[in-house]
Design a protein around this motif. Structure first.
Motif, PDB file in Angstrom:
ATOM      1  N   TYR A 257      -7.750  -6.151  -9.265  1.00  0.00           N
ATOM      2  CA  TYR A 257      -7.798  -5.130 -10.074  1.00  0.00           C
ATOM      3  C   TYR A 257      -8.830  -4.852 -10.905  1.00  0.00           C
ATOM      4  CZ  TYR A 257      -2.802  -4.240  -9.014  1.00  0.00           C
ATOM      5  OH  TYR A 257      -1.880  -3.913  -8.339  1.00  0.00           O
ATOM      6  N   PHE A 258      -9.620  -6.029 -11.433  1.00  0.00           N
ATOM      7  CA  PHE A 258     -10.997  -6.042 -11.775  1.00  0.00           C
ATOM      8  C   PHE A 258     -12.218  -5.839 -10.852  1.00  0.00           C
ATOM      9  CE2 PHE A 258      -7.953  -8.494 -14.817  1.00  0.00           C
ATOM     10  CZ  PHE A 258      -8.371  -7.740 -15.921  1.00  0.00           C
ATOM     11  N   PHE A 259     -12.275  -6.512  -9.934  1.00  0.00           N
ATOM     12  CA  PHE A 259     -13.071  -6.493  -8.842  1.00  0.00           C
ATOM     13  C   PHE A 259     -13.431  -5.414  -8.015  1.00  0.00           C
ATOM     14  CE2 PHE A 259     -12.721 -10.881 -10.779  1.00  0.00           C
ATOM     15  CZ  PHE A 259     -14.010 -10.623 -11.510  1.00  0.00           C
ATOM     16  N   ILE A 260     -12.307  -4.991  -7.392  1.00  0.00           N
ATOM     17  CA  ILE A 260     -12.310  -4.031  -6.237  1.00  0.00           C
ATOM     18  C   ILE A 260     -12.063  -2.411  -6.843  1.00  0.00           C
ATOM     19  CG2 ILE A 260     -11.194  -3.348  -4.180  1.00  0.00           C
ATOM     20  CD1 ILE A 260     -10.527  -6.507  -3.754  1.00  0.00           C
ATOM     21  N   LYS A 261     -12.829  -1.504  -6.373  1.00  0.00           N
ATOM     22  CA  LYS A 261     -12.636  -0.138  -6.979  1.00  0.00           C
ATOM     23  C   LYS A 261     -12.160   0.744  -5.899  1.00  0.00           C
ATOM     24  CE  LYS A 261     -14.492  -1.674 -10.783  1.00  0.00           C
ATOM     25  NZ  LYS A 261     -13.532  -1.959 -11.782  1.00  0.00           N
TER      26      LYS A 261
ATOM     27  N   TYR B 203      -7.619   3.216  -2.450  1.00  0.00           N
ATOM     28  CA  TYR B 203      -6.784   2.861  -1.153  1.00  0.00           C
ATOM     29  C   TYR B 203      -6.189   1.588  -1.223  1.00  0.00           C
ATOM     30  CZ  TYR B 203      -8.031   7.607   0.332  1.00  0.00           C
ATOM     31  OH  TYR B 203      -8.225   8.793   0.402  1.00  0.00           O
ATOM     32  N   PHE B 204      -7.132   0.587  -1.347  1.00  0.00           N
ATOM     33  CA  PHE B 204      -6.823  -0.896  -1.223  1.00  0.00           C
ATOM     34  C   PHE B 204      -5.923  -1.177  -2.724  1.00  0.00           C
ATOM     35  CE2 PHE B 204      -7.443  -5.171  -2.956  1.00  0.00           C
ATOM     36  CZ  PHE B 204      -7.365  -5.872  -1.789  1.00  0.00           C
ATOM     37  N   ILE B 205      -6.349  -0.638  -3.714  1.00  0.00           N
ATOM     38  CA  ILE B 205      -5.558  -0.878  -5.138  1.00  0.00           C
ATOM     39  C   ILE B 205      -4.074  -0.429  -4.991  1.00  0.00           C
ATOM     40  CG2 ILE B 205      -5.403  -0.379  -7.471  1.00  0.00           C
ATOM     41  CD1 ILE B 205      -7.514  -2.506  -6.763  1.00  0.00           C
ATOM     42  N   THR B 206      -4.045   0.574  -4.260  1.00  0.00           N
ATOM     43  CA  THR B 206      -2.636   1.317  -4.048  1.00  0.00           C
ATOM     44  C   THR B 206      -1.904   0.337  -2.988  1.00  0.00           C
ATOM     45  OG1 THR B 206      -3.344   3.653  -4.470  1.00  0.00           O
ATOM     46  CG2 THR B 206      -1.387   3.289  -3.359  1.00  0.00           C
ATOM     47  N   ALA B 207      -2.543   0.056  -1.942  1.00  0.00           N
ATOM     48  CA  ALA B 207      -1.791  -0.883  -0.676  1.00  0.00           C
ATOM     49  C   ALA B 207      -1.375  -2.321  -1.625  1.00  0.00           C
ATOM     50  CB  ALA B 207      -2.826  -1.076   0.121  1.00  0.00           C
ATOM     51  N   TRP B 208      -2.286  -2.897  -2.379  1.00  0.00           N
ATOM     52  CA  TRP B 208      -2.206  -3.916  -3.132  1.00  0.00           C
ATOM     53  C   TRP B 208      -1.216  -3.814  -4.083  1.00  0.00           C
ATOM     54  CZ3 TRP B 208      -3.388  -8.794  -2.245  1.00  0.00           C
ATOM     55  CH2 TRP B 208      -3.553  -9.821  -3.086  1.00  0.00           C
ATOM     56  N   SER B 209      -0.906  -2.711  -4.825  1.00  0.00           N
ATOM     57  CA  SER B 209       0.080  -2.570  -5.870  1.00  0.00           C
ATOM     58  C   SER B 209       1.535  -2.733  -5.063  1.00  0.00           C
ATOM     59  CB  SER B 209      -0.201  -1.183  -6.610  1.00  0.00           C
ATOM     60  OG  SER B 209      -1.552  -1.264  -7.498  1.00  0.00           O
ATOM     61  N   ILE B 210       1.356  -1.872  -4.192  1.00  0.00           N
ATOM     62  CA  ILE B 210       2.587  -1.666  -3.262  1.00  0.00           C
ATOM     63  C   ILE B 210       3.213  -3.069  -2.719  1.00  0.00           C
ATOM     64  CG2 ILE B 210       3.716  -1.016  -1.252  1.00  0.00           C
ATOM     65  CD1 ILE B 210       2.081   1.877  -1.686  1.00  0.00           C
ATOM     66  N   LEU B 211       2.149  -3.891  -1.970  1.00  0.00           N
ATOM     67  CA  LEU B 211       2.637  -5.173  -1.584  1.00  0.00           C
ATOM     68  C   LEU B 211       2.962  -6.240  -3.152  1.00  0.00           C
ATOM     69  CD1 LEU B 211       2.447  -7.255   0.793  1.00  0.00           C
ATOM     70  CD2 LEU B 211       0.010  -7.771  -0.096  1.00  0.00           C
TER      71      LEU B 211
END
Length: 123
Positions: free
Chosen positions: A36-40, A43-51
């Motif tokens: 959450y701090f390093f990747i902007k 789409y990745f943040i949404t997928a990561w949050s769901i996982l």
């Protein structure tokens, strides 16, 4: 999924959720937060949050609770609910305004409690 249930225990004080109980659990929490701090990339943040959400739910549902822990959790939830209702009623009295949504929530809660009490009375 990603984490093991042995790394966590159910939070007993200060809310609902999980508490890491060993260094692997704390390491897991840190590694979950870092993207959450390093990747902007949204789409990745949404997928990561769901996982992570699915992993959290999986851990929470597979943790073993004994009967006494379940009873204590139920009593704590009941007491928290009654305190919230008391604050809502007191706030409505003090401000002398009845928000229709709050009023509907209080009535619905009373109806559900009554129905549940009658249903569980003989069980």
């Amino acid at each position: 999924m990603l984490a093991k249930t042995s790394w966590f225990s159910i939070r007993k004080y200060g809310g609902w959720g999980l508490t890491p109980n060993c260094y692997q659990g704390w390491l897991y929490v840190i590694l979950v937060i870092l993207p959450y701090f390093f990747i902007k990339n949204n789409y990745f943040i949404t997928a990561w949050s769901i996982l992570i959400f699915v992993d959290f739910i999986t851990i929470f549902l597979t943790l073993k609770k004994d009967e006494r822990e379940s009873l204590h959790e139920s009593i704590a939830d009941r007491n928290a609910l009654w305190m919230m209702i008391l604050v809502l009623v007191a706030g409505s009295i003090v401000t002398q305004t009845a928000n229709p949504i709050i009023l509907a929530a209080l009535i619905a809660g009373a109806v559900v409690k009554t129905i549940t009490s009658f249903y569980l009375k003989d069980k």
